[in-house]
Design a protein around this motif. Structure first.
Motif, PDB file in Angstrom:
ATOM      1  N   GLU A  79      52.667  56.152  35.609  1.00 57.76           N
ATOM      2  CA  GLU A  79      53.974  57.145  35.447  1.00 57.76           C
ATOM      3  C   GLU A  79      55.308  56.111  35.680  1.00 57.76           C
ATOM      4  O   GLU A  79      56.135  56.465  34.943  1.00 57.76           O
ATOM      5  N   SER A  80      55.170  55.285  36.624  1.00 56.19           N
ATOM      6  CA  SER A  80      56.287  54.534  36.905  1.00 56.19           C
ATOM      7  C   SER A  80      56.680  53.247  36.114  1.00 56.19           C
ATOM      8  O   SER A  80      57.948  52.564  36.163  1.00 56.19           O
ATOM      9  N   GLY A  81      55.413  52.899  35.370  1.00 55.05           N
ATOM     10  CA  GLY A  81      55.454  51.737  34.570  1.00 55.05           C
ATOM     11  C   GLY A  81      55.640  50.570  35.356  1.00 55.05           C
ATOM     12  O   GLY A  81      56.064  49.581  34.928  1.00 55.05           O
ATOM     13  N   SER A  82      55.373  50.541  36.406  1.00 53.15           N
ATOM     14  CA  SER A  82      55.202  49.347  37.482  1.00 53.15           C
ATOM     15  C   SER A  82      54.323  48.314  37.083  1.00 53.15           C
ATOM     16  O   SER A  82      53.400  48.493  36.478  1.00 53.15           O
ATOM     17  N   ASP A  83      54.722  47.007  37.468  1.00 48.26           N
ATOM     18  CA  ASP A  83      53.795  45.938  37.089  1.00 48.26           C
ATOM     19  C   ASP A  83      53.028  45.735  38.326  1.00 48.26           C
ATOM     20  O   ASP A  83      52.461  44.677  38.539  1.00 48.26           O
ATOM     21  N   THR A  84      52.815  46.552  39.551  1.00 51.52           N
ATOM     22  CA  THR A  84      51.905  46.411  40.314  1.00 51.52           C
ATOM     23  C   THR A  84      51.315  47.383  40.752  1.00 51.52           C
ATOM     24  O   THR A  84      51.618  48.596  40.676  1.00 51.52           O
ATOM     25  N   ILE A 108      38.999  53.705  36.374  1.00 50.45           N
ATOM     26  CA  ILE A 108      40.502  53.209  36.403  1.00 50.45           C
ATOM     27  C   ILE A 108      40.884  52.395  35.126  1.00 50.45           C
ATOM     28  O   ILE A 108      41.926  52.307  34.811  1.00 50.45           O
ATOM     29  N   TYR A 109      39.863  51.784  34.517  1.00 54.18           N
ATOM     30  CA  TYR A 109      40.128  50.951  33.112  1.00 54.18           C
ATOM     31  C   TYR A 109      40.659  51.827  32.294  1.00 54.18           C
ATOM     32  O   TYR A 109      41.574  51.627  31.481  1.00 54.18           O
ATOM     33  N   LYS A 110      40.091  53.038  32.293  1.00 54.03           N
ATOM     34  CA  LYS A 110      40.633  54.130  31.124  1.00 54.03           C
ATOM     35  C   LYS A 110      41.839  54.651  31.284  1.00 54.03           C
ATOM     36  O   LYS A 110      42.710  54.664  30.586  1.00 54.03           O
ATOM     37  N   VAL A 111      42.095  55.037  32.602  1.00 57.71           N
ATOM     38  CA  VAL A 111      43.292  55.283  33.027  1.00 57.71           C
ATOM     39  C   VAL A 111      44.761  54.322  32.829  1.00 57.71           C
ATOM     40  O   VAL A 111      45.747  54.668  32.277  1.00 57.71           O
ATOM     41  N   LEU A 112      44.452  53.300  32.928  1.00 56.60           N
ATOM     42  CA  LEU A 112      45.209  52.037  32.719  1.00 56.60           C
ATOM     43  C   LEU A 112      45.338  51.433  31.410  1.00 56.60           C
ATOM     44  O   LEU A 112      45.986  50.583  31.358  1.00 56.60           O
ATOM     45  N   ARG A 113      44.433  51.873  30.415  1.00 54.79           N
ATOM     46  CA  ARG A 113      44.322  51.231  29.252  1.00 54.79           C
ATOM     47  C   ARG A 113      45.460  50.894  28.541  1.00 54.79           C
ATOM     48  O   ARG A 113      45.949  49.795  27.785  1.00 54.79           O
ATOM     49  N   ASN A 114      46.741  51.666  28.898  1.00 56.03           N
ATOM     50  CA  ASN A 114      47.845  51.629  28.013  1.00 56.03           C
ATOM     51  C   ASN A 114      48.813  50.698  28.678  1.00 56.03           C
ATOM     52  O   ASN A 114      49.983  50.516  28.222  1.00 56.03           O
ATOM     53  N   VAL A 115      48.573  50.293  29.973  1.00 60.22           N
ATOM     54  CA  VAL A 115      49.527  49.706  30.766  1.00 60.22           C
ATOM     55  C   VAL A 115      49.025  48.378  31.623  1.00 60.22           C
ATOM     56  O   VAL A 115      49.692  47.688  31.989  1.00 60.22           O
ATOM     57  N   THR A 116      47.689  47.994  30.954  1.00 59.15           N
ATOM     58  CA  THR A 116      47.179  46.721  31.953  1.00 59.15           C
ATOM     59  C   THR A 116      47.933  45.590  31.255  1.00 59.15           C
ATOM     60  O   THR A 116      47.911  44.639  32.495  1.00 59.15           O
ATOM     61  N   ASP A 117      48.549  45.296  30.110  1.00 57.80           N
ATOM     62  CA  ASP A 117      49.232  44.249  29.958  1.00 57.80           C
ATOM     63  C   ASP A 117      50.399  43.996  30.921  1.00 57.80           C
ATOM     64  O   ASP A 117      50.932  42.638  30.900  1.00 57.80           O
ATOM     65  N   GLN A 118      50.957  45.156  31.329  1.00 52.63           N
ATOM     66  CA  GLN A 118      52.296  45.130  31.926  1.00 52.63           C
ATOM     67  C   GLN A 118      51.890  44.696  33.634  1.00 52.63           C
ATOM     68  O   GLN A 118      52.770  44.501  34.550  1.00 52.63           O
ATOM     69  N   ILE A 119      50.643  44.767  34.031  1.00 54.42           N
ATOM     70  CA  ILE A 119      50.082  44.677  35.390  1.00 54.42           C
ATOM     71  C   ILE A 119      50.269  43.361  35.925  1.00 54.42           C
ATOM     72  O   ILE A 119      49.145  42.601  35.360  1.00 54.42           O
ATOM     73  N   HIS A 120      50.930  42.872  36.864  1.00 52.41           N
ATOM     74  CA  HIS A 120      51.068  41.541  37.183  1.00 52.41           C
ATOM     75  C   HIS A 120      50.484  41.190  38.737  1.00 52.41           C
ATOM     76  O   HIS A 120      50.450  40.091  39.028  1.00 52.41           O
ATOM     77  N   LEU A 121      50.541  42.276  39.439  1.00 47.69           N
ATOM     78  CA  LEU A 121      49.976  41.924  40.942  1.00 47.69           C
ATOM     79  C   LEU A 121      49.152  43.176  40.975  1.00 47.69           C
ATOM     80  O   LEU A 121      49.583  44.393  40.870  1.00 47.69           O
ATOM     81  N   ILE A 122      47.948  43.028  41.472  1.00 48.19           N
ATOM     82  CA  ILE A 122      47.004  44.029  41.996  1.00 48.19           C
ATOM     83  C   ILE A 122      46.770  43.814  43.622  1.00 48.19           C
ATOM     84  O   ILE A 122      46.290  42.530  44.022  1.00 48.19           O
ATOM     85  N   THR A 123      47.125  44.658  44.302  1.00 42.48           N
ATOM     86  CA  THR A 123      46.739  44.592  45.616  1.00 42.48           C
ATOM     87  C   THR A 123      45.450  45.225  46.304  1.00 42.48           C
ATOM     88  O   THR A 123      45.306  46.384  45.950  1.00 42.48           O
ATOM     89  N   LEU A 124      44.458  44.363  46.718  1.00 44.52           N
ATOM     90  CA  LEU A 124      43.295  45.131  47.085  1.00 44.52           C
ATOM     91  C   LEU A 124      42.695  44.845  48.533  1.00 44.52           C
ATOM     92  O   LEU A 124      41.810  44.728  48.957  1.00 44.52           O
ATOM     93  N   ALA A 125      44.067  44.464  49.121  1.00 49.92           N
ATOM     94  CA  ALA A 125      43.719  44.403  50.774  1.00 49.92           C
ATOM     95  C   ALA A 125      43.168  45.619  51.587  1.00 49.92           C
ATOM     96  O   ALA A 125      43.145  46.767  51.279  1.00 49.92           O
ATOM     97  N   ASN A 126      42.347  45.083  52.436  1.00 48.55           N
ATOM     98  CA  ASN A 126      41.346  45.973  53.240  1.00 48.55           C
ATOM     99  C   ASN A 126      40.875  47.031  52.716  1.00 48.55           C
ATOM    100  O   ASN A 126      40.909  48.284  52.982  1.00 48.55           O
ATOM    101  N   ASN A 127      40.024  46.496  51.910  1.00 46.66           N
ATOM    102  CA  ASN A 127      38.934  47.266  51.284  1.00 46.66           C
ATOM    103  C   ASN A 127      37.702  46.732  51.655  1.00 46.66           C
ATOM    104  O   ASN A 127      37.375  45.574  52.334  1.00 46.66           O
ATOM    105  N   GLU A 128      36.484  47.177  51.064  1.00 46.69           N
ATOM    106  CA  GLU A 128      34.952  46.647  51.286  1.00 46.69           C
ATOM    107  C   GLU A 128      34.359  46.063  50.115  1.00 46.69           C
ATOM    108  O   GLU A 128      33.342  46.254  50.109  1.00 46.69           O
ATOM    109  N   LEU A 129      35.314  45.463  49.189  1.00 48.12           N
ATOM    110  CA  LEU A 129      34.713  44.939  48.056  1.00 48.12           C
ATOM    111  C   LEU A 129      33.743  43.865  48.266  1.00 48.12           C
ATOM    112  O   LEU A 129      34.218  42.910  49.242  1.00 48.12           O
ATOM    113  N   LYS A 130      32.626  43.639  47.461  1.00 47.95           N
ATOM    114  CA  LYS A 130      31.692  42.679  47.556  1.00 47.95           C
ATOM    115  C   LYS A 130      31.945  41.818  46.678  1.00 47.95           C
ATOM    116  O   LYS A 130      31.536  40.255  46.511  1.00 47.95           O
TER     117      LYS A 130
END
Length: 128
Positions: A21-26, A41-63
């Protein structure tokens, strides 16, 4: 337990919607209790993925992150090398065809104890 899972899912959905909604790059998904990157998330972001330049995934349990994550977000600019270096179980990171800064290219190799795959500077991804 189910209530906490539902709250975590709602938190991720709220953060993703805020980005769209905000058109943020983060995309900030810090502290969302993620064990994997949600496929929806891929489907929801499909129209804005090109503008995302920073993804914060801190403090999760990703393997791990899938190749779909890397190909969907191939325009990421910032790589937290010092945080990656502090991950003893990390074996490799594939950052090919990302526009990595000269600083990352110089700082990363001596700090990391894993394979960091990078394309030559200025290389472009092949067309899909």
């Amino acid at each position: 337990m189910l209530k906490k899972m539902g709250e975590a899912v709602a938190r991720v959905a709220r953060k993703v919607n805020e980005t769209v909604e905000s058109g943020s790059d983060t995309l900030d998904l810090a502290e969302c209790k993620l064990v994997s990157f949600p496929i929806g998330i891929y489907k929801v972001l499909r129209n804005v993925t090109d503008q995302i330049h920073l993804i914060t995934l801190a403090n999760n349990e990703l393997k791990s992150l899938t190749s779909k994550f890397m190909t969907t977000f191939c325009q990421l600019r910032d790589v937290p090398v010092e945080k990656l270096a502090a991950m003893p179980a990390l074996h490799s990171v594939n950052l090919r065809f990302n526009p990595l800064s000269a600083e990352v290219r110089v700082i990363a190799p001596p700090l990391i104890k894993f394979d960091m795959l990078m394309s030559p500077e200025g290389a472009r991804a092949p067309p899909p």
